[in-house]
Design a protein around this motif. Structure first.
Motif, PDB file in Angstrom:
ATOM      1  N   GLU A 169     104.795   0.773 104.383  1.00  0.00           N
ATOM      2  CA  GLU A 169     104.848   0.043 105.647  1.00  0.00           C
ATOM      3  C   GLU A 169     105.049  -1.441 105.356  1.00  0.00           C
ATOM      4  N   ARG A 170     104.413  -1.913 104.283  1.00  0.00           N
ATOM      5  CA  ARG A 170     104.562  -3.303 103.880  1.00  0.00           C
ATOM      6  C   ARG A 170     104.089  -3.454 102.444  1.00  0.00           C
ATOM      7  N   LYS A 209     100.640  -1.429 101.857  1.00  0.00           N
ATOM      8  CA  LYS A 209     100.198  -0.369 102.757  1.00  0.00           C
ATOM      9  C   LYS A 209     101.218   0.753 102.636  1.00  0.00           C
TER      10      LYS A 209
END
Length: 144
Positions: free
Chosen positions: A76-77, A105
């Motif tokens: 996600e990041r 994440k």
């Protein structure tokens, strides 16, 4: 396949009183200032070590994205900081170490799997390979 990208530097004057600019082919940097004071005295402007840090952080993070994808995972990041150590050695200076600090994440992974995949990315990243055994490259990888 060979991909070639360019960066350039211009310099005027002596080492301590001179000044320079750096530019990149993409235009991301265009005649951005650098010099002795920006490198050694903390004056605003760029320096080779922070550029190497940005290059290493971006290369490593892209490599990890590839490796995560091969494992069926998508981040996600990911946020990576590369700290480059320039030390005085044998009457000169050398980049002796680079520390990669990654916070990510990534749904669906465990801390152990993530650490293994991050280690593979560190070893396989072209910028890591560039340094080879000439710099100690360390990594802290944490899921958030």
């Amino acid at each position: 396949m060979t991909i070639k990208k360019t960066g350039s530097a211009a310099w005027e004057g002596g080492l301590k009183d001179g000044k320079g600019t750096i530019s990149t082919q993409s235009g991301a940097l265009k005649e951005h200032p650098y010099g002795f004071k920006t490198r050694f005295e903390g004056v605003a402007g760029s320096n080779p070590e922070e550029l190497i840090g940005a290059a290493h952080a971006s290369c490593f993070t892209m490599a990890l994205s590839l490796i995560l994808g091969e494992a069926g995972l998508t981040a996600e990041r990911m946020d990576t900081t590369a700290t480059v150590s320039l030390d005085q050695v044998d009457g000169g200076f050398a980049i002796t170490a680079i520390h990669l600090d990654l916070k990510a994440k990534v749904p669906g992974t465990t801390a152990e799997q993530f650490a293994d995949l991050a280690a593979k990315a560190k070893a396989g990243c072209p910028v890591s390979k560039l340094f080879g055994s000439n710099a100690d490259i360390s990594l802290d990888a944490a899921l958030v």
